[in-house]
Enzyme design. Structure first.
Site, PDB file in Angstrom:
ATOM      1  N   TYR A   1     105.354  -2.340  47.974  1.00 30.75           N
ATOM      2  CA  TYR A   1     104.960  -1.007  48.435  1.00 30.75           C
ATOM      3  C   TYR A   1     105.231  -0.827  49.936  1.00 30.75           C
ATOM      4  O   TYR A   1     105.141   0.293  50.448  1.00 30.75           O
ATOM      5  CB  TYR A   1     103.479  -0.721  48.153  1.00 30.75           C
ATOM      6  CG  TYR A   1     103.087  -0.791  46.695  1.00 30.75           C
ATOM      7  CD1 TYR A   1     104.048  -0.796  45.681  1.00 30.75           C
ATOM      8  CD2 TYR A   1     101.745  -0.867  46.318  1.00 30.75           C
ATOM      9  CE1 TYR A   1     103.681  -0.873  44.344  1.00 30.75           C
ATOM     10  CE2 TYR A   1     101.375  -0.940  44.982  1.00 30.75           C
ATOM     11  CZ  TYR A   1     102.343  -0.950  44.004  1.00 30.75           C
ATOM     12  OH  TYR A   1     101.969  -1.034  42.688  1.00 30.75           O
TER      13      TYR A   1
ATOM     14  N   HIS B   1     104.611  -8.745  39.437  1.00 29.26           N
ATOM     15  CA  HIS B   1     104.779  -7.291  39.423  1.00 29.26           C
ATOM     16  C   HIS B   1     105.628  -6.802  38.248  1.00 29.26           C
ATOM     17  O   HIS B   1     105.412  -5.716  37.715  1.00 29.26           O
ATOM     18  CB  HIS B   1     105.437  -6.867  40.747  1.00 29.26           C
ATOM     19  CG  HIS B   1     105.179  -5.452  41.135  1.00 29.26           C
ATOM     20  ND1 HIS B   1     105.106  -5.027  42.437  1.00 29.26           N
ATOM     21  CD2 HIS B   1     104.973  -4.339  40.391  1.00 29.26           C
ATOM     22  CE1 HIS B   1     104.873  -3.724  42.465  1.00 29.26           C
ATOM     23  NE2 HIS B   1     104.793  -3.282  41.241  1.00 29.26           N
TER      24      HIS B   1
END
Length: 316
Positions: free
Chosen positions: A49, A111
């Protein structure tokens, strides 16, 4: 109504958390501070992110103000699949820990299940624009992550975007030391994930729902895509309870014992998204919302569709 889900490690994971995907670095710091002030204790982060430094600043400021103690917080981050090799995994984890300014994480997730070629790019590509994969698999990455648990740097491990075949392979891995405690997946009334949730819960694995509002701000959004927040039936249920559509969409997960991480950088919405413990959807309303399923995904990661291990080829 419990405000947390008990993990297989006996840790308590707050059932509502703040999502930080797509939160711009210049806004995410204030968002995290507003969330902690509003009563959030669970913050969902990730290396990919590119905003963990600001999240860390916010957490530290709130701890310094004595608004919250570190042990009251539940901080999650994720390993990106370009870093599955043990040496790179340790470096990526260290960067996350340093950026977040913490000495441990409550939960560390893989992830995405497909290994990608190491390097600076999140999506490494060849000259033809094809994604470059890595021979290192999530099973090897898991071993490196288990070492972090053994060193006291991480309290628990989990996965994200895994289908049940991939979870099964992980659970059957020879020498598995630490089982995954959660699978974080896209979930909302247009993608209800009933079979996957049932499977995970049957294995003692909790489920965390990302994009619970349908991710209207995602980069790939098209005008013709369905809008959950504007769905007339959701609006009708919300009006009946004197709540917003977003609150109904969040409450829907809580009543399925699914952790939910709505993202917002707007203080009023951040507050609204956690005001979901003072009403109850009826069985009939829950059944109505579940009937909206159309297996529609907001987040497909299309770059990786034609690669091995693409998680969404399986039914669940």
């Amino acid at each position: 109504m419990a405000t947390f889900v008990e993990l297989s490690t006996k840790a308590k994971m707050p059932i509502v958390g703040l999502g930080t995907w797509k939160s711009p670095p210049n806004q995410v710091k204030e968002a995290v501070k507003a969330a902690i002030d509003a009563g959030y204790r669970h913050i969902d982060c990730a290396y990919a992110y590119c905003n963990e430094n600001e999240v860390g600043e916010a957490i530290q400021e709130k701890i310094k103000e004595k608004a919250v103690q570190r042990e009251d917080l539940f901080i999650v981050s994720k390993l990106w699949p370009t870093c599955f090799e043990k040496k790179l995994l340790k470096e990526a984890f260290q960067k996350t820990l340093t950026d977040l300014k913490l000495d441990y994480l409550d939960l560390y997730l893989i992830h995405w299940p497909q290994g990608l070629q190491p390097g600076k790019e999140l999506f490494p590509k060849d000259d033809q624009g094809r994604i470059l994969t890595s021979k290192t698999t999530f099973l090897e990455a898991w071993e490196g992550m288990e070492e972090l648990v053994d060193q006291g740097l991480v309290k628990a491990l989990g996965v994200s975007n895994f289908n049940h075949f991939q979870i099964e392979r992980l659970l059957n891995k020879p020498g598995l030391k630490h089982k995954p405690v959660t699978n974080q997946v896209e979930c909302h009334p247009y993608l209800t994930q009933e079979k996957l949730i049932q499977y995970c819960h049957s294995k003692g694995i909790s489920v965390t729902a990302y994009s619970p509002l349908g991710s209207p701000d995602r980069p790939s959004a098209k005008p013709e895509d369905p809008s959950l927040l504007e769905d007339p039936k959701i609006k009708e249920i919300a009006a009946k309870h004197e709540k917003t559509s977003a609150q109904v969409l969040i409450r829907f997960h809580i009543q399925r014992n699914v952790v939910v991480i709505p993202k917002s950088v707007t203080p009023s919405r951040i507050q609204e998204n956690i005001q979901v413990f003072d009403f109850q959807l009826s069985d009939e309303e829950m059944a109505t919302i579940l009937s909206f399923n159309r297996n529609w995904r907001a987040c497909l990661l299309p770059e990786t569709v034609n690669m091995e291990e693409y998680p969404y080829d399986a039914e669940y």
